[in-house]
Each structure stands twice: as C-alpha cells, then as structure tokens.
Motif scaffolding. Structure first.
Motif, PDB file in Angstrom:
ATOM      1  N   ARG A   1       3.475 -49.533 -45.142  1.00  0.00           N
ATOM      2  CA  ARG A   1       2.836 -50.673 -44.473  1.00  0.00           C
ATOM      3  C   ARG A   1       3.868 -51.748 -44.144  1.00  0.00           C
ATOM      4  N   SER A   2       4.874 -51.922 -45.020  1.00  0.00           N
ATOM      5  CA  SER A   2       5.851 -52.986 -44.780  1.00  0.00           C
ATOM      6  C   SER A   2       6.676 -52.708 -43.528  1.00  0.00           C
ATOM      7  N   GLN A   3       6.657 -51.448 -43.056  1.00  0.00           N
ATOM      8  CA  GLN A   3       7.380 -51.150 -41.808  1.00  0.00           C
ATOM      9  C   GLN A   3       6.464 -51.226 -40.604  1.00  0.00           C
ATOM     10  N   GLY A   4       5.253 -51.726 -40.785  1.00  0.00           N
ATOM     11  CA  GLY A   4       4.358 -51.928 -39.657  1.00  0.00           C
ATOM     12  C   GLY A   4       3.405 -50.784 -39.392  1.00  0.00           C
TER      13      GLY A   4
END
Lengths: 275, 245
Positions: A180-183
């Motif tokens: 999720r932190s990479q979009g």
C-alpha cells in the motif's frame, strides 16, 4: 572375524545425506496407488465375472464423480477466495454477510443441503418466477448436475473460505503495508502480494478438502445423480452381489483418493522447492 | 525553501486511551533531511506513518506536496510520491529481487516491463546489489534486503522518502552499508524523514533533528546544536542514556 568398514555401509550412509533423501521420499507412497490399481486390474483379468462387468457398468458413474469433483472444486476455490476476503473485510456489511454464510452452511449436513437444492430449490425458483411474473424462472426445469454442483460449491465454499481467511491472516501485516505504501490499491495488494503468498500457505489444507470432496460427492447418489455410488447400487440390485460390487466401488474410490493425495503432495513439494 | 512539501498541523492521534500524537505541528521543506529521535512509545514512528496514511490520525491536517490527506483516492496519489522503508524490510518473499523492484512500477505507474526492469537494474546498481537481481529476498543478508527495499521505494520516483528505523533490525556490521546508501541519497537532495537513533548519520546528513517524547515534539534544531547543547532537560536525559552506549 575382523571388523572392517565395508564399502556397503559407506554406500548406505551416502543415502542418508539430507539432499539425497527428499526425491525418493516424494515418490515413496506412489507404490500404494499402483498396488490398488493392480488389484483392480488383476480382479478384472482373472475374475471378469463379476469384476470386469462391474467396472464396465459403473464407468460412466466414475466419470460423473470425477467431473462433479473437478468442476465443483474450481468454483469452490473462487467462492473460497471471495468468502475469505469477505471474512477479513473492514466493511461491516461485507463482513456480516460473509460470516453469516460461513456459519450457516457449515452448520447444516451436506446431505441435507444437497437434498434441499434438488427437491426444494426448483420449487422455490418456480414460485418466485410466478410471483414476479417472469416465465424463464416460472418454468424452471431442474438439472440434477447443476444443482449438485451448486450444493457442493456452497457447502464446501464455506469451509474453504475459513481456510483462505486463516491463510491471508498468516501473512505479516508489513507485507500489505509495503504494497500500500507504494500506492497499490487494496485489491492490487491482495492480488499481487498477499494472495500468492497465502495460496502457498493454504495448499495442504485446501488439497485435503479436495480429497474430502471426492468422497463426499457420493452423497449426490441420494438426489438422482448417476455417480459411482449410484451406479454401484444399480448393479448390485440387478445382480445381487453386494460383496463384489461394493468392494470394487470402494477400490475405485480408494485409487482416486490415493492418486490425488500423491498428486497434491507432489505439487506442494515442487512449490516448496521453488522457494 | 518557500512552500513546505510536508505540512503537519495540530495532529492528534489516539490508540484507545493512549495519546500517541499530542498536537504535533511540523513543516518539512524540499531537500531537507529530518531525523526524528526519541524513546520508544514517543510517537515518532506513528508520526512517520501518518505522513503516508498507514496510520489514520484523529484530528488535525497533513498536507503532502499540496495534497490534503483525506479521501481514499488522495491517499493513493500521495503514496505514489512518498517512498517508505521499514524496519523489517517487508520485501515480498515470493518475488525475485528484480520483481520486488518492478511490481509497483508496472501495477501503479503502468510502466512497460522492459522500462520497469531498466529502472530497477539501474537502482539496484546504485545500491550495489545488481548481481542479486534474480535471487529471492530470503537468500540475502539483512543489509542487502534493506538496500533492495530502498531501491524498491526509489523506483516509484518519490519526492519524499520515509525511513522507519531502517537499521534497527540489522546486525552491526551491516548498518554501515545501509547508511551509506541513505547518505548518498541525502547528498542528491532527496527530501528525507528518518526515524533513527544513528547519531553518526544525523550529524553527517541531517539538516534538522527532532526530539519527541510522549507524543509531542520536545525540541528541534541542527544536529550539532541539539546533540551538543540540548535546551530541554528531557532531551539531555535521553541523549545521556543513548550516547553512553
């Protein structure tokens, strides 16, 4: 006698090297599949009456059992993934629906469910069609195979949902956070990161469900499906030889379950080696 | 240094009864390297995780690159611009090193496989690990894994990089190889927010050091000033304990 180290012991020690051990162990139980298959063939060759006649008589039932198992299993996996995702959903409505589904269909015997789908569901569909004045539903003609698949898929889907839920939950939280932190969206993270890892975890218990399913398809013989069990019963009532008929039916189920058990454990080991 | 690239205004965050962030306000400018330190439970990781919304704050406002973090769509937009490196690396164990670095490029940035691979190999070379591109993460040492994680975050061309205790899970001899990569990144002008107790890194690269305790920013300043002449008593006590080791 002089005690000396013989080359033979050296040879047997070599076999105990961990790396050499594994490939032989993978195949070690295949002999059992072969032994059961051999018994079936020997019985057919040396005592064609009744054994060869039984096998020829039930062969279409054998095919129905296999088809029913494989087709149901494909849908069970789909339902299981959706159900498993529903069980871990944060959305309370989705979570509620998934939990109700699992709790209800795990709590009713499979035989009762199959009977309900075969005898009750078509009537429900027809009266619903009459109610909303929709001829295709009002004139619904039941199809035993489709209803048997529906019954098996809905019941087994509930069990497999729980397996998938546990598998997904076994993947560390950091994995979804990294995705999720990479979009990535939630569904992208599930598809590319969580599910591929969860599938590896759930392979043994899901494989076990497949073996159970082969055996549980025999329950459809109660709802007018000409599966292996049903065809066996038909042969027996025509020829009055329960010992030979049911022994052969039992051997045919056994050779299928043993074969698929081996196949699944081979697939598991191959996946583990890939890691 | 005109407009702040990260603007945190009066943010509060509760975990049940625990007041994890207590009225935190902070502006971080483009090209800054901000090191946050503080005792465990001081809210430093929570603050970092609020910046890319891995934690949802209760009240206040965080603006990243002009985008206010609110709706779900916004969050994915912001996350594409913000790279994050975790204490536990969190590499994807079922994918090769190369696929780890290309996955989000292909799925989120919609880059073609060849383009994503070229970018990935370039970054893996930069962090000194290109020969391991076909290995799986668990075949690498901790330091190598963390360098892959940095390359994975950089592959999205982020404007900001967040580091959440990037060396805390590493064996001592592997800390330097990771810090060297981070130092190089800082020299290139990357905006970085680093939660870490690595004083050496803070002195060498930080433009600002922030000391947090009990969910509040207690003190901030340039590294030499904060380490050598802290103003607050709480900071002095903490530094005396950390520097003794």
């Amino acid at each position: 006698m002089v005690k000396t180290a013989t080359p033979a012991t050296g040879g047997s020690e070599l076999k105990l090297i961990p790396g050499n051990e594994l490939p032989t162990r993978i195949d070690a139980w295949w002999w059992l599949v072969g032994a059961v298959a051999l018994i079936i063939i020997l019985l057919m060759v040396f005592k064609p009456d009744p054994y060869r006649n039984i096998v020829f008589f039930v062969r279409d039932g054998l095919l129905t059992t296999l088809l029913l198992t494989v087709i149901s299993f494909v849908f069970i996996l789909i339902v299981g993934i959706i159900g498993g995702l529903g069980r871990i959903a944060k959305n309370p409505a989705i979570h509620f629906v998934a939990t109700m589904y699992v709790e209800i269909f795990r709590g009713i015997p499979l035989l009762v469910q199959l009977i309900w789908w075969y005898f009750a569901a078509p009537m429900v569909i027809r009266s619903f069609g009459n109610l909303i004045d929709f001829p295709p539903l009002a004139n619904y003609q039941s199809n035993a195979f489709v209803l048997a698949v529906v019954g098996l898929v809905i019941c087994y889907g509930a069990y497999v949902s729980e397996i998938f839920r546990a598998g997904i939950e076994s993947i560390p939280r950091g994995q979804i956070e990294a995705a999720r932190s990479q979009g990535m969206t939630y569904l992208q993270a599930m598809r590319y990161v969580i599910l591929p890892q969860a599938l590896r975890v759930v392979m043994p218990p899901v494989g076990n469900e497949f073996i159970m399913l082969i055996k549980d398809t025999s329950l459809v013989s109660a709802v007018a499906m000409a599966d292996l069990t049903r065809r066996g019963r038909e042969y027996m009532s025509a020829h009055f030889n329960p010992i030979e008929t049911w022994t052969m039916v039992a051997l045919l189920y056994l050779v299928m379950t043993l074969f698929f058990t081996r196949l699944i454990s081979w697939l598991e080991k191959r996946r583990n080696l890939e890691k | 240094m005109a407009e702040a690239i990260i603007k945190i205004e009066n943010v509060h965050k509760y975990f049940g009864q625990v007041h994890a962030l207590d009225d935190v306000s902070l502006e971080i400018y483009k090209g800054e390297v901000v090191v946050i330190l503080g005792p465990s439970g001081s809210g430093k990781s929570t603050l970092l995780r609020c910046i890319n919304h891995l934690e949802v704050y209760n009240t206040g406002k965080i603006t990243v690159d002009g985008i206010i973090l609110k709706s779900a769509q916004n969050i994915n937009l912001v996350r594409q611009e913000v790279g994050m490196v975790f204490q536990q690396f969190n590499l994807f164990p079922h994918l090769t090193v190369l696929d780890n670095v290309t996955l989000a490029q292909r799925v989120v940035r919609k880059r073609k496989p060849e383009e994503a691979e070229a970018i990935a190999l370039n970054l893996l070379t930069k962090v000194g690990i290109e020969e391991k591109s076909q290995a799986y993460p668990l075949q690498l040492s901790g330091g190598q894994q963390q360098r892959v994680a940095i390359a994975r975050a950089l592959a999205m061309n982020p404007k900001i990089m967040l580091f959440d205790e990037p060396t805390s899970a590493l064996d001592p001899e592997m800390i330097k190889e990771v810090l060297d990569v981070m130092l190089a990144l800082a020299k290139e002008g990357m905006t970085m927010v680093v939660v870490s107790h690595e004083m050496g890194f803070a002195r060498a690269a930080a433009s600002r050091v922030i000391f947090m305790d009990e969910g509040r920013i207690v003190e901030q300043g340039q590294p030499d000033q904060l380490f050598d002449a802290p103003k607050e008593e709480r900071t002095k006590i903490f530094l005396s304990k950390v520097l003794q080791i």
